[in-house]
Design a protein around this motif. Structure first.
Motif, PDB file in Angstrom:
ATOM      1  N   ILE A   1       0.745  -1.259  -0.192  1.00  0.00           N
ATOM      2  CA  ILE A   1      -0.037  -0.174  -0.088  1.00  0.00           C
ATOM      3  C   ILE A   1       0.807   1.288   0.029  1.00  0.00           C
ATOM      4  CG2 ILE A   1      -2.084  -0.884   0.642  1.00  0.00           C
ATOM      5  CD1 ILE A   1      -1.359  -0.183   3.622  1.00  0.00           C
ATOM      6  N   GLU A   2       1.907   1.298  -0.624  1.00  0.00           N
ATOM      7  CA  GLU A   2       2.873   2.217  -0.919  1.00  0.00           C
ATOM      8  C   GLU A   2       2.811   3.371   0.176  1.00  0.00           C
ATOM      9  OE1 GLU A   2       4.910   1.861  -3.447  1.00  0.00           O
ATOM     10  OE2 GLU A   2       3.986   0.109  -3.980  1.00  0.00           O
ATOM     11  N   ARG A   3       3.560   3.150   1.387  1.00  0.00           N
ATOM     12  CA  ARG A   3       3.982   3.917   2.510  1.00  0.00           C
ATOM     13  C   ARG A   3       2.668   3.842   3.186  1.00  0.00           C
ATOM     14  NH1 ARG A   3       6.515   8.580  -1.107  1.00  0.00           N
ATOM     15  NH2 ARG A   3       8.213   7.235  -1.827  1.00  0.00           N
ATOM     16  N   GLY A   4       1.438   3.352   3.013  1.00  0.00           N
ATOM     17  CA  GLY A   4       0.347   3.415   3.912  1.00  0.00           C
ATOM     18  C   GLY A   4       0.396   2.162   4.965  1.00  0.00           C
ATOM     19  N   GLU A   5       1.255   1.281   4.999  1.00  0.00           N
ATOM     20  CA  GLU A   5       1.474   0.212   5.894  1.00  0.00           C
ATOM     21  C   GLU A   5       1.653   0.818   7.423  1.00  0.00           C
ATOM     22  OE1 GLU A   5       5.516   0.858   4.140  1.00  0.00           O
ATOM     23  OE2 GLU A   5       3.560   0.694   3.259  1.00  0.00           O
ATOM     24  N   PHE A   6       2.381   1.562   7.612  1.00  0.00           N
ATOM     25  CA  PHE A   6       2.519   2.231   8.839  1.00  0.00           C
ATOM     26  C   PHE A   6       1.177   2.669   9.519  1.00  0.00           C
ATOM     27  CE2 PHE A   6       7.208   1.581   7.705  1.00  0.00           C
ATOM     28  CZ  PHE A   6       7.374   0.801   8.464  1.00  0.00           C
ATOM     29  N   PRO A   7       0.660   3.794   8.861  1.00  0.00           N
ATOM     30  CA  PRO A   7      -0.522   4.214   9.559  1.00  0.00           C
ATOM     31  C   PRO A   7      -1.907   3.343   9.597  1.00  0.00           C
ATOM     32  CG  PRO A   7       0.117   5.754   7.699  1.00  0.00           C
ATOM     33  CD  PRO A   7       0.908   4.532   7.565  1.00  0.00           C
ATOM     34  N   ALA A   8      -1.769   2.306   8.602  1.00  0.00           N
ATOM     35  CA  ALA A   8      -2.768   1.271   8.674  1.00  0.00           C
ATOM     36  C   ALA A   8      -2.678   0.391   9.931  1.00  0.00           C
ATOM     37  CB  ALA A   8      -2.968   0.657   7.284  1.00  0.00           C
ATOM     38  N   PHE A   9      -1.389  -0.230   9.750  1.00  0.00           N
ATOM     39  CA  PHE A   9      -0.986  -1.247  10.963  1.00  0.00           C
ATOM     40  C   PHE A   9      -0.719  -0.698  12.266  1.00  0.00           C
ATOM     41  CE2 PHE A   9      -1.009  -3.912   7.083  1.00  0.00           C
ATOM     42  CZ  PHE A   9      -1.780  -4.764   7.621  1.00  0.00           C
TER      43      PHE A   9
END
Length: 136
Positions: A17-25
Protein backbone atom coordinates in the motif's frame (compact mmCIF):
# COMPACT_ATOMS: atom_id res chain seq x y z
CA UNK A 1 -15.12 -9.93 0.39
CA UNK A 2 -16.67 -11.68 3.38
CA UNK A 3 -13.37 -12.72 4.96
CA UNK A 4 -14.21 -11.15 8.31
CA UNK A 5 -16.84 -13.79 9.04
CA UNK A 6 -15.69 -17.11 10.44
CA UNK A 7 -14.91 -19.85 9.47
CA UNK A 8 -13.07 -18.10 6.63
CA UNK A 9 -9.30 -18.13 6.67
CA UNK A 10 -7.00 -16.07 4.50
CA UNK A 11 -4.09 -18.31 3.60
CA UNK A 12 -1.88 -15.58 2.10
CA UNK A 13 -2.50 -11.86 2.55
CA UNK A 14 -0.32 -9.70 0.27
CA UNK A 15 -0.06 -6.06 1.32
CA UNK A 16 1.51 -3.37 -0.85
CA UNK A 17 0.00 0.00 0.00
CA UNK A 18 2.91 2.32 -0.87
CA UNK A 19 3.86 3.91 2.46
CA UNK A 20 0.40 3.29 3.92
CA UNK A 21 1.47 0.22 5.88
CA UNK A 22 2.57 2.16 8.96
CA UNK A 23 -0.58 4.28 9.39
CA UNK A 24 -2.82 1.27 8.72
CA UNK A 25 -1.11 -1.27 10.93
CA UNK A 26 0.10 0.98 13.73
CA UNK A 27 -3.48 2.17 14.08
CA UNK A 28 -4.76 -1.40 14.11
CA UNK A 29 -2.16 -2.54 16.65
CA UNK A 30 -2.87 0.44 18.92
CA UNK A 31 -6.64 -0.08 18.88
CA UNK A 32 -6.27 -3.83 19.50
CA UNK A 33 -4.04 -3.03 22.48
CA UNK A 34 -6.59 -0.47 23.72
CA UNK A 35 -9.39 -3.02 23.54
CA UNK A 36 -7.31 -5.82 25.05
CA UNK A 37 -5.53 -3.93 27.84
CA UNK A 38 -7.99 -1.16 28.69
CA UNK A 39 -11.08 -3.24 28.01
CA UNK A 40 -12.63 -0.61 25.74
CA UNK A 41 -15.96 -1.67 24.29
CA UNK A 42 -16.61 -1.53 20.53
CA UNK A 43 -19.28 1.15 20.93
CA UNK A 44 -16.76 3.35 22.80
CA UNK A 45 -14.44 3.42 19.78
CA UNK A 46 -14.39 6.21 17.21
CA UNK A 47 -15.16 5.42 13.56
CA UNK A 48 -11.44 5.43 12.58
CA UNK A 49 -10.73 3.11 15.53
CA UNK A 50 -13.50 0.75 14.42
CA UNK A 51 -12.02 0.64 10.92
CA UNK A 52 -8.58 -0.03 12.41
CA UNK A 53 -10.09 -2.89 14.42
CA UNK A 54 -11.40 -4.37 11.14
CA UNK A 55 -7.83 -4.36 9.85
CA UNK A 56 -6.79 -6.21 13.01
CA UNK A 57 -9.62 -8.72 12.55
CA UNK A 58 -8.60 -9.42 8.93
CA UNK A 59 -4.99 -9.85 10.01
CA UNK A 60 -6.02 -12.36 12.68
CA UNK A 61 -7.62 -14.51 9.96
CA UNK A 62 -4.43 -14.68 7.88
CA UNK A 63 -1.98 -17.55 8.10
CA UNK A 64 0.71 -15.79 6.11
CA UNK A 65 1.32 -12.09 5.43
CA UNK A 66 3.56 -10.74 2.68
CA UNK A 67 4.14 -7.01 3.02
CA UNK A 68 6.33 -4.39 1.42
CA UNK A 69 7.64 -1.98 4.07
CA UNK A 70 8.80 1.51 3.13
CA UNK A 71 11.14 2.53 5.94
CA UNK A 72 11.97 6.12 5.16
CA UNK A 73 10.44 8.89 7.27
CA UNK A 74 9.55 6.50 10.09
CA UNK A 75 10.99 6.69 13.58
CA UNK A 76 12.82 3.77 15.16
CA UNK A 77 10.12 3.67 17.85
CA UNK A 78 7.34 3.31 15.26
CA UNK A 79 9.36 0.71 13.38
CA UNK A 80 9.75 -1.33 16.58
CA UNK A 81 6.04 -0.90 17.34
CA UNK A 82 5.17 -2.12 13.83
CA UNK A 83 7.16 -5.35 14.10
CA UNK A 84 6.15 -5.93 17.72
CA UNK A 85 2.51 -5.56 16.63
CA UNK A 86 2.91 -8.41 14.17
CA UNK A 87 4.58 -10.45 16.91
CA UNK A 88 1.66 -9.77 19.28
CA UNK A 89 -0.70 -10.86 16.50
CA UNK A 90 1.11 -14.21 16.48
CA UNK A 91 3.40 -13.76 13.48
CA UNK A 92 7.09 -14.47 13.05
CA UNK A 93 9.29 -13.27 10.21
CA UNK A 94 10.32 -16.08 7.91
CA UNK A 95 11.65 -14.04 5.00
CA UNK A 96 12.96 -10.57 4.19
CA UNK A 97 14.67 -9.07 1.17
CA UNK A 98 15.27 -5.60 -0.21
CA UNK A 99 13.15 -4.56 -3.16
CA UNK A 100 15.95 -3.58 -5.53
CA UNK A 101 13.81 -3.46 -8.67
CA UNK A 102 11.44 -0.65 -7.71
CA UNK A 103 12.63 1.01 -4.50
CA UNK A 104 16.40 1.02 -5.04
CA UNK A 105 16.69 -0.94 -1.80
CA UNK A 106 14.79 1.64 0.27
CA UNK A 107 11.94 -0.74 0.93
CA UNK A 108 11.89 -4.32 2.13
CA UNK A 109 9.65 -7.26 1.42
CA UNK A 110 8.78 -9.24 4.56
CA UNK A 111 7.08 -12.58 4.93
CA UNK A 112 5.29 -13.29 8.21
CA UNK A 113 3.96 -16.69 9.20
CA UNK A 114 1.39 -17.31 11.93
CA UNK A 115 3.00 -19.40 14.63
CA UNK A 116 1.71 -21.17 17.71
CA UNK A 117 2.02 -19.14 20.93
CA UNK A 118 4.44 -21.77 22.25
CA UNK A 119 6.95 -20.62 19.64
CA UNK A 120 7.19 -17.24 21.32
CA UNK A 121 6.61 -18.30 24.92
CA UNK A 122 7.98 -21.86 25.21
CA UNK A 123 8.35 -21.75 28.99
CA UNK A 124 4.80 -20.48 29.51
CA UNK A 125 3.42 -23.07 27.09
CA UNK A 126 5.29 -25.83 28.89
CA UNK A 127 3.97 -24.70 32.27
CA UNK A 128 0.42 -24.46 30.92
CA UNK A 129 0.60 -28.09 29.82
CA UNK A 130 1.61 -29.33 33.26
CA UNK A 131 -0.97 -31.19 35.20
CA UNK A 132 -2.18 -29.51 38.39
CA UNK A 133 -1.41 -32.86 40.04
CA UNK A 134 2.31 -32.65 39.21
CA UNK A 135 4.37 -32.27 42.35
CA UNK A 136 7.50 -30.85 40.65
Amino acid sequence: MGHLRLPYVIEVLKIDIERGEFPAFLGAFRVAEKVHVQGSAYDELSLPERRALQTWAALRLANQVLIEVHGWNISATELDEFFYGFRRAGFGIFHKEPNLAWCCGECMEYGFLRLHDAFFEPELARLAQRSPFDQT
